[in-house]
Design a protein around this motif. Structure first.
Motif, mmCIF file in Angstrom:
data_model
loop_
_atom_site.group_PDB
_atom_site.id
_atom_site.type_symbol
_atom_site.label_atom_id
_atom_site.label_comp_id
_atom_site.label_asym_id
_atom_site.label_seq_id
_atom_site.Cartn_x
_atom_site.Cartn_y
_atom_site.Cartn_z
ATOM 1 N N ALA A 151 40.573 41.096 35.983
ATOM 2 C CA ALA A 151 41.533 40.359 36.805
ATOM 3 C C ALA A 151 41.124 38.904 36.993
ATOM 4 N N LEU A 152 39.822 38.644 37.080
ATOM 5 C CA LEU A 152 39.348 37.261 37.213
ATOM 6 C C LEU A 152 39.774 36.429 36.009
ATOM 7 N N GLY A 153 39.609 37.023 34.819
ATOM 8 C CA GLY A 153 40.031 36.314 33.608
ATOM 9 C C GLY A 153 41.536 36.121 33.556
ATOM 10 N N LEU A 154 42.293 37.155 33.935
ATOM 11 C CA LEU A 154 43.756 37.042 33.934
ATOM 12 C C LEU A 154 44.220 35.986 34.931
ATOM 13 N N THR A 155 43.607 35.989 36.105
ATOM 14 C CA THR A 155 43.998 35.015 37.134
ATOM 15 C C THR A 155 43.730 33.595 36.660
ATOM 16 N N TYR A 156 42.614 33.409 35.954
ATOM 17 C CA TYR A 156 42.256 32.076 35.448
ATOM 18 C C TYR A 156 43.365 31.520 34.553
ATOM 19 N N TYR A 157 43.971 32.396 33.745
ATOM 20 C CA TYR A 157 45.035 31.956 32.843
ATOM 21 C C TYR A 157 46.409 31.983 33.496
ATOM 22 N N MET A 158 46.578 32.782 34.547
ATOM 23 C CA MET A 158 47.890 32.892 35.180
ATOM 24 C C MET A 158 48.149 31.784 36.200
ATOM 25 N N ILE A 159 47.102 31.264 36.833
ATOM 26 C CA ILE A 159 47.288 30.225 37.846
ATOM 27 C C ILE A 159 47.967 28.976 37.274
ATOM 28 N N PRO A 160 47.534 28.434 36.110
ATOM 29 C CA PRO A 160 48.254 27.274 35.561
ATOM 30 C C PRO A 160 49.721 27.584 35.276
ATOM 31 N N GLY A 161 50.001 28.798 34.789
ATOM 32 C CA GLY A 161 51.381 29.166 34.539
ATOM 33 C C GLY A 161 52.194 29.233 35.817
#
Length: 865
Positions: free
Chosen positions: A425-435
């Protein structure tokens, strides 16, 4: 618990986990701090601080030790057993972990989206003692601005008051010339502040030291502005050139650099100058009661609002005498931690407001829904998988294991999976926040502005709550079976487990709800694009003018360009600006929207004429224009119909109605911006504030050409041309956000529910395999067995459809009514499609599992273990 306002749940939580010998002392300290915080920062923040302090106490030195259990007694092979169990069911485990990771990622974004609003302006250490002055008007909206003379008057009365005012100004570097590319100006915000603003808002430089006092001609710049103009993070002593309204250049020296403020503050500070420069740059009296500034602030650490408001109200008479058209009945003070929620509703709003509560609640609600969905699916899958481990449980008990060790084993396994999910989830959040930020007009989630302690506490609470919620019931449920009953094959996990059925029903209710919301928002977005505004958006460009004489120069040059179909001047802009006014018709007064336009403006926008004629250009270049007016159809209906050639009185002047046009919308079609009765007056060129043109080509490309022409004609002034189509910007952005969030939530909920459904179907098929074997031997076809297998699922879908679609209908009606002035009507097709989509998914899952079951040998199905 002696204090009546102490959070009861958090008090009991502390009492539950805290050692008895420490509880009284720790609680006493917390309660004493709680009472002090109420006086200093208010009850709401005091409760928030208390909750945070309770969480900080959740550590080994404070937590009670479990009675009768020692760490050395716990088996050392728990983790090994957990990993082995996970390897035996890789598909289910992987699906569970991925679903939980997605849910945790969405939950993290939802929480920090909520935190963005909840901590608005908390960046300022003295925020609890700073108040903004707002003016109340009888039966009208509150005024957000204030007279420039108010703060000096309050200061003389011994009250710490200070002003803030922001103007957009053209800026260029001091070494740029007006030749060879010197026309590349930048629009920047220049904030004029009193020294008290810098002091009480605790603005500091990059070394976290107080900003030094400004001398004449000096400014502060943000670190972002420093890099933009100088490419240097610390350009102290360097020069900026600003272009004043009279087109003269003014050199400003950079005194110091401050760090850019977080986005969840009310200010967008770029360049800060002393307030006295407002008079120097714009030629206005900063201490006049008739000149208004964006905000007056009061520093009141003692919180004696009654005395302060009483003192401010002594200036009402002088204020109202100086401003006949803006009468204030009384002043009010709003703390800057609470006022941003009201900013969007204020008259003359000049500060950044909080996000709309619906946007925060919608995102947070979706995040919580997805998180619950993942937890319920986790529970269902855990129960289903445990059916294959009953004999393992029995053996553990026979070899001396107790129920506590079995519960510990299963909880540890589930926490291990959740731990893996958190890492993903940490990795997913890292990429989802800019989106997620890309969908907004500015960054909502700024990880660099969030303290690391917040991340740690949030992560621990999330893992603890989700872990216990998802693992407690399966562990307690599975560990209760006696060993003897398991060895005698008298224990069978029923496929009709009530909790599993309820959870699956809830999962599919959310699916119906999310798909319904996605279909409605998508359909409404198309409706908004196709909805007629009453005028033409395409190919129209508006150019702001600082001097009406600029219109004549532009008109002469643009008439020579073959792709410019028409050009007209105007004082008001359809879709962007108008005045609320009143007219008199036959002795009766009517509230209307008033626009001052030039000859040819209505034709440029292709506003359609119903009756009469539009304005001509005769008489507008010399002397005053004729007293003629054009009204829209809605106003004609209010006037009783057939208003052509009849007189009306506007602002004391008598006008003759020469034409009636079709209704058109004056602003973006959102919130309560519906079509209004409207009157248009012909204005003289000396009052033009905009030049509006219609082009045959692409408006975007033409706007770039006009920029080059503008700097050729007016090299010292920033070009501000924009498209008429920009009136759609907010509605398109809102639709974009709603569709994307709905699509993400719907997709994730469907994926998680499919896994849950497949798990339940697998469990049912496994428990009824002997029944299906007998039916196959007796000649039953796989279609008949599929019907039997699906019969236990379809009634769940029926209940879920009723709950989900009813909830979706209620919520979407409320959302559409609250956001859009005009929107679609929810029809039967919006209810049918979610049912068809979910039903197709269910039939596919049941059919696939039944095809697997049909391939099994009936002998194997009937064999007794």
């Amino acid at each position: 618990m002696s204090h009546p306002h102490l959070p009861k749940f958090w008090f009991r939580l502390l009492q539950w986990f805290c050692r008895e010998e420490l509880f009284e002392e720790l609680q006493g300290d917390l309660e004493e701090a709680f009472e002090e915080n109420i006086e200093s920062v208010g009850l709401q923040r005091a409760r928030r601080i208390y909750r945070l302090e309770v969480l900080k106490l959740f550590r080994l030195s404070v937590i009670k030790k479990p009675a009768g259990v020692r760490v050395s007694q716990l088996p050392g092979n728990y983790i090994t057993t957990s990993v082995r169990a996970m390897k035996h069911n890789p598909f289910y485990i992987a699906a569970n972990i991925l679903g939980m990771a997605l849910a945790l990622s969405i939950g993290t974004i939802g929480y920090f989206n909520y935190r963005f609003n909840d901590t608005f302006n908390e960046y300022f250490p003295q925020a609890a003692s700073i108040y903004k002055v707002n003016g109340l008007r009888t039966a009208e909206s509150t005024v957000g601005t204030s007279p420039g003379a108010l703060a000096p008057a309050l200061h003389l009365a011994g009250i710490a008051a200070f002003r803030y005012h922001n103007e957009s100004i053209a800026v260029k570097l001091a070494n740029q010339s007006s030749e060879g590319g010197g026309h590349k100006l930048f629009m920047e915000g220049l904030s004029f502040t009193d020294p008290g603003f810098i002091r009480h808002f605790d603005l500091a430089n990059l070394n976290k030291e107080p900003l030094p006092a400004l001398s004449h001609g000096e400014v502060y710049v943000s670190d972002e502005t420093a890099m933009k103009f100088f490419g240097d993070p610390y350009p102290v002593g360097k020069l900026l050139t600003v272009i004043l309204p009279n087109h003269q250049e003014q050199l400003l020296t950079v005194k110091d650099v401050f760090r850019k403020l977080p986005n969840n503050t009310s200010f967008r500070l770029s360049i800060i100058a002393d307030f006295e420069h407002l008079s120097d740059f714009y030629g206005i009296d900063e201490n006049s009661w008739s000149n208004w500034v964006d905000g007056t602030f009061v520093y009141a650490p003692e919180g004696d609002m009654t005395r302060l408001v009483s003192q401010m109200n002594t200036y009402l008479d002088v204020q109202n005498q100086a401003n006949k058209d803006l009468q204030i009945s009384e002043y009010r003070l709003d703390n800057i931690l609470e006022w941003p929620a009201l900013e969007a509703s204020l008259h003359n709003s000049a500060f950044v407001p909080q996000m709309h509560p619906a946007a925060v609640a919608g995102t947070l609600g979706s995040a919580i829904g997805i998180l619950l969905l993942a937890c319920f699916n986790f529970i269902n899958t855990s129960i289903a998988l445990s059916g294959n481990r009953l004999k393992e449980i029995a053996v553990r008990k026979v070899l001396g294991g107790n129920r506590t060790s079995t519960i510990t084993q299963f909880i540890l396994e589930n926490f291990l999976m959740i731990g893996v999910a958190v890492v993903i989830a940490l990795g997913l959040t890292y990429y989802m926040i800019p989106g997620y930020n890309a969908m907004m007009s500015y960054e909502i989630i700024q990880p660099d502005q969030i303290p690391w302690t917040t991340f740690v506490y949030f992560g621990l609470v999330l893992v603890l709550c989700v872990g216990l919620m998802a693992s407690a019931y399966p562990a307690l449920y599975i560990s209760k079976f006696p060993s003897l009953a398991i060895f005698r094959n008298k224990v069978v996990l029923s496929g009709k487990n009530r909790l599993m059925t309820v959870l699956l029903t809830f999962q599919f209710a959310l699916c119906f709800y999310n798909i319904f919301g996605l279909l409605v928002t998508t359909d409404n977005a198309w409706y908004q694009e196709r909805l007629g505004r009453g005028y033409d958006l395409g190919g129209v460009i508006n150019i702001p003018l600082s001097d009406p004489q600029q219109y004549t120069l532009l008109e002469d040059r643009l008439k020579q360009q073959t792709d410019v179909r028409q050009i007209a001047g105007t004082s008001s802009l359809v879709g962007f600006s108008f005045n609320n006014s009143s007219i008199d018709f036959n002795g009766q007064e009517y509230e209307v929207a008033e626009l001052g336009v030039g000859a040819g403006y209505l034709e440029t926008l292709e506003i359609r004429l119903i009756n009469g004629s539009l304005f001509s250009g005769n008489g507008t270049h010399t002397g005053e224009p004729r007293k003629e007016a054009v009204i829209n159809s809605m106003l004609e209906d209010q006037l009783g119909g057939d208003a052509l050639n009849k007189p009306i009185v506007v602002d004391g002047d008598r006008y003759t109605i020469i034409g009636v046009v079709e209704d058109f919308n004056l602003r973006q079609i959102m919130f309560n911006n519906k079509i209004k009765p409207c009157v248009m007056r012909l204005m003289r060129p000396q009052s033009y504030g905009y030049a509006t043109l219609k082009t045959d080509g692409l408006a975007t490309g033409k706007n770039r050409e006009l920029e080059a022409l503008w700097y050729e004609l007016f090299p010292q002034e920033l070009y501000g041309g924009f498209l008429q189509e920009d009136v759609m910007q907010q509605v398109r952005q809102t639709n974009f956000i709603m569709i994307n969030i709905s699509m993400i939530v719907a997709t994730i909920s469907i994926l998680i529910s499919i896994v849950g459904l497949y798990t339940l179907i697998s469990l049912i098929a496994q428990k009824r395999k002997k029944e299906f074997g007998i039916r196959k031997v007796m000649g039953a076809s796989w279609q008949q067995i599929t019907q039997l297998l699906g019969r236990d699922i379809y009634w769940i879908l029926g209940i879920a459809a009723i709950i989900g679609l009813a909830g979706g209908s209620a919520v979407m009606h409320s959302v559409l009514d609250g956001i859009y002035a005009y929107h679609i009507d929810i029809s039967i097709i919006h209810y049918v499609w979610p049912v068809m989509i979910i039903l197709g998914i269910v039939v596919g899952a049941v059919g696939y599992k039944m095809m697997q079951t049909s391939k099994l040998n009936p002998v194997e199905q009937l064999r007794v273990e």
